[in-house]
Each structure stands twice: as C-alpha cells, then as structure tokens.
Design a protein around this motif. Structure first.
Motif, PDB file in Angstrom:
ATOM      1  N   SER A 195      27.697  50.865 -40.954  1.00  0.00           N
ATOM      2  CA  SER A 195      27.675  49.795 -39.964  1.00  0.00           C
ATOM      3  C   SER A 195      26.650  48.743 -40.340  1.00  0.00           C
ATOM      4  N   LYS A 251      30.674  48.681 -36.722  1.00  0.00           N
ATOM      5  CA  LYS A 251      30.873  49.882 -37.532  1.00  0.00           C
ATOM      6  C   LYS A 251      32.280  49.899 -38.129  1.00  0.00           C
ATOM      7  N   LEU A 276      35.365  51.806 -38.984  1.00  0.00           N
ATOM      8  CA  LEU A 276      35.941  53.060 -38.505  1.00  0.00           C
ATOM      9  C   LEU A 276      36.985  53.623 -39.461  1.00  0.00           C
ATOM     10  N   LYS A 281      39.700  48.823 -39.634  1.00  0.00           N
ATOM     11  CA  LYS A 281      39.441  48.983 -38.205  1.00  0.00           C
ATOM     12  C   LYS A 281      37.938  49.007 -38.008  1.00  0.00           C
ATOM     13  N   GLY A 314      34.623  48.927 -35.090  1.00  0.00           N
ATOM     14  CA  GLY A 314      34.173  49.155 -33.726  1.00  0.00           C
ATOM     15  C   GLY A 314      32.938  48.306 -33.490  1.00  0.00           C
TER      16      GLY A 314
END
Length: 73
Positions: free
Chosen positions: A11, A21, A23, A31, A33
């Motif tokens: 991250s 972060k 993912l 993807k 977060g």
C-alpha cells in the motif's frame, strides 16, 4: 505526478489518514482498496466529472427558472 510501483497486498499512504492498498492484479485490471476518513469523498474520475458537470449546470440556472419553480408549488 508521483509514480510508484506496488505489488499485491502493498500500500501507499497519502498523508496520515488515507491508505491505498493493492488488493488484486488480474491481467490489465488492478483492484485497489482505499481507507480514508468518512469526511473524504472518493469517486471514480468519470463519476467525479459527471458531478462537476451537473454542478456547473445548476450554477448556470437563471433566476427565471427558480421563479417558475416557486409558482408550481
């Protein structure tokens, strides 16, 4: 622009309160977060641009339209 390389489950921090972060990485799609305070709004760019466009349209509304709306109550 700052460019960083990150791997899955790594991250970056933006200030002290926002964490981005990685993912998952699936082909060309990544993807992410985002952990941020509730007061921070987060939008995809296309949604943000649509909101900005609607806000500009609302600001351009003349007082005549507002008067017409008042009459229809």
């Amino acid at each position: 622009m700052l460019v960083l390389s990150r791997k899955k489950n790594e991250s970056i921090m933006i200030g002290e309160q926002i964490e981005v972060k990685i993912l998952a990485i699936e082909g060309e799609q990544i993807k992410i977060g985002i952990v941020a305070p509730k007061a921070v709004t987060i939008h995809r760019t296309e949604v943000f641009q649509a909101i900005q466009g609607q806000n500009k349209e609302a600001l351009a509304m003349t007082t005549d339209v507002l008067e017409q709306l008042k009459k229809h109550k």
